[in-house]
Write a protein that holds these residues in place. Sequence first.
Motif, short mmCIF file in Angstrom:
data_model
loop_
_atom_site.label_atom_id
_atom_site.label_comp_id
_atom_site.label_asym_id
_atom_site.label_seq_id
_atom_site.Cartn_x
_atom_site.Cartn_y
_atom_site.Cartn_z
N ASP A 47 -19.22 -36.88 1.49
CA ASP A 47 -18.90 -36.04 0.34
C ASP A 47 -17.48 -36.29 -0.14
O ASP A 47 -17.19 -36.24 -1.33
N LEU A 48 -16.59 -36.56 0.84
CA LEU A 48 -15.20 -36.84 0.49
C LEU A 48 -15.11 -38.11 -0.36
O LEU A 48 -14.45 -38.13 -1.40
N LEU A 49 -15.83 -39.17 0.09
CA LEU A 49 -15.82 -40.43 -0.66
C LEU A 49 -16.38 -40.21 -2.06
O LEU A 49 -15.82 -40.70 -3.05
N HIS A 50 -17.47 -39.44 -2.13
CA HIS A 50 -18.11 -39.17 -3.41
C HIS A 50 -17.15 -38.41 -4.35
O HIS A 50 -16.98 -38.77 -5.52
N THR A 51 -16.51 -37.36 -3.83
CA THR A 51 -15.59 -36.56 -4.63
C THR A 51 -14.38 -37.39 -5.07
O THR A 51 -13.95 -37.33 -6.22
N ALA A 52 -13.86 -38.17 -4.10
CA ALA A 52 -12.68 -38.96 -4.40
C ALA A 52 -12.98 -40.06 -5.42
O ALA A 52 -12.15 -40.41 -6.25
N PHE A 105 -12.89 -38.55 -8.69
CA PHE A 105 -11.48 -38.30 -9.01
C PHE A 105 -10.80 -39.57 -9.56
O PHE A 105 -10.10 -39.53 -10.58
N ILE A 106 -11.06 -40.71 -8.90
CA ILE A 106 -10.50 -41.98 -9.36
C ILE A 106 -11.09 -42.35 -10.73
O ILE A 106 -10.38 -42.83 -11.62
N ALA A 107 -12.38 -42.09 -10.88
CA ALA A 107 -13.05 -42.44 -12.15
C ALA A 107 -12.50 -41.63 -13.31
O ALA A 107 -12.64 -42.01 -14.47
N ALA A 108 -11.87 -40.47 -13.00
CA ALA A 108 -11.31 -39.63 -14.06
C ALA A 108 -9.93 -40.11 -14.50
O ALA A 108 -9.36 -39.56 -15.44
N ILE A 109 -9.39 -41.13 -13.83
CA ILE A 109 -8.08 -41.66 -14.22
C ILE A 109 -8.30 -42.83 -15.18
O ILE A 109 -8.81 -43.88 -14.79
N PRO A 110 -7.94 -42.66 -16.48
CA PRO A 110 -8.24 -43.71 -17.45
C PRO A 110 -7.71 -45.09 -17.07
O PRO A 110 -8.41 -46.10 -17.23
N HIS A 111 -6.49 -45.16 -16.53
CA HIS A 111 -5.93 -46.49 -16.22
C HIS A 111 -6.66 -47.13 -15.04
O HIS A 111 -6.81 -48.36 -15.00
N MET A 157 -11.06 -50.14 -11.03
CA MET A 157 -10.78 -49.87 -9.61
C MET A 157 -11.96 -49.15 -8.97
O MET A 157 -12.61 -48.31 -9.60
N ARG A 158 -12.20 -49.49 -7.70
CA ARG A 158 -13.31 -48.88 -6.96
C ARG A 158 -12.77 -48.39 -5.61
O ARG A 158 -12.12 -49.14 -4.89
N LEU A 159 -13.06 -47.14 -5.29
CA LEU A 159 -12.63 -46.59 -4.00
C LEU A 159 -13.64 -47.02 -2.93
O LEU A 159 -14.82 -46.73 -3.05
N ASP A 160 -13.18 -47.71 -1.90
CA ASP A 160 -14.07 -48.22 -0.87
C ASP A 160 -14.10 -47.33 0.38
O ASP A 160 -15.11 -47.27 1.07
N ALA A 161 -12.98 -46.70 0.69
CA ALA A 161 -12.93 -45.82 1.87
C ALA A 161 -11.78 -44.85 1.70
O ALA A 161 -10.77 -45.18 1.06
#
Lengths: 164, 163
Positions: free
Chosen positions: B17-22, B25-31, B37-41
């Motif tokens: 759930d943390l990875l999913h939420t994070a 969160f990253i996807a909400a940053i336009p830059h 960018m993709r969060l892997d862990a």
Amino acid sequence: MTGKPEPVQVIKHRRDAALRALVSGVPYIGFLGIQFDRRGDEITATLPYDDKLVGNPMLPALHGGATAAFLEVTAIVELSFSMLWEDVEAGRIDLSDPAALPRLPKTIDFTVDYLRSGLPRDSYARARVNRSGRRYASVHVEGWQDNRTRPFIQATGHFLMPEL
Amino acid sequence: MPQPSDISGVQDLSPEDLLHTARAFIAAIPHARALNMRLDAIGGGKATLSMPWDERLVGDPRTGVIHGGAISALMDTCSGAAVLSHPEAGTVTATLDLRIDYMRSATPGQRIAARAEVYHLTRTIAFLRVVATDEEAGGVPVATATGAFTVERRSPDSTGGRA
């Protein structure tokens, strides 16, 4: 003095062509939308506001990575332009041939100091070459928005000079 | 990089759930989106964030090498995510300073991954180390960085950090 000084338009054209040749071939400069203004040998870079530069949509604020990149680009362009200056002034470089331009300096390290958050508006930057040797250079660069005396970000970088 | 403050309570989530939420969160940053960018862990003050090689990010057209600035954006974002995933950190962080050493050119065409780790946390500051690599097996990192980020401790009285 030997002969008449060159017409001002000729000199301006040559300087602007040199700056354009340095900048126009770099995709990342176009991606960020950075523009350059030149007065004599002084270069001011502008990062016009764009939604894709935002790092915090809640505030909103510019992304620190984007503004750091803006400063690194400004430092490299300033350093390259100062490196070319004498050859450009003497007309020794053929600017119609991109292969005639020396390669760009490579960043060794870059230290960024975030002073304030970047507001969602245009940013400006100027760099100062503090030391430029045959192999290494040290460049300081400052970024500001509304007030020149209130920088929101500054950085110092070391660069490896291209082999000529 | 100042962060949105809508990530509260992430430390209590399960790893998935943390990875999913994070990721959201990253996807909400336009830059971050602009650089794909993709969060892997993520978790426990560590984060791994990667981005693909992209023609638009090239800094040296003669070699196709990505501009250092794009790598610094990746490392900065990764650091912010690592800070927010720390069990004792609050929900807001901003970069105070980031020093990046460029060890070598990133290989054109290869994905770049940054791994950030909070190695010390005080009441007010998170100290981070970041390493960026491409897909060269066992190779020298493309870049390393150290940074200081602002933090707000979750419970300011529970730990005696200093800064």
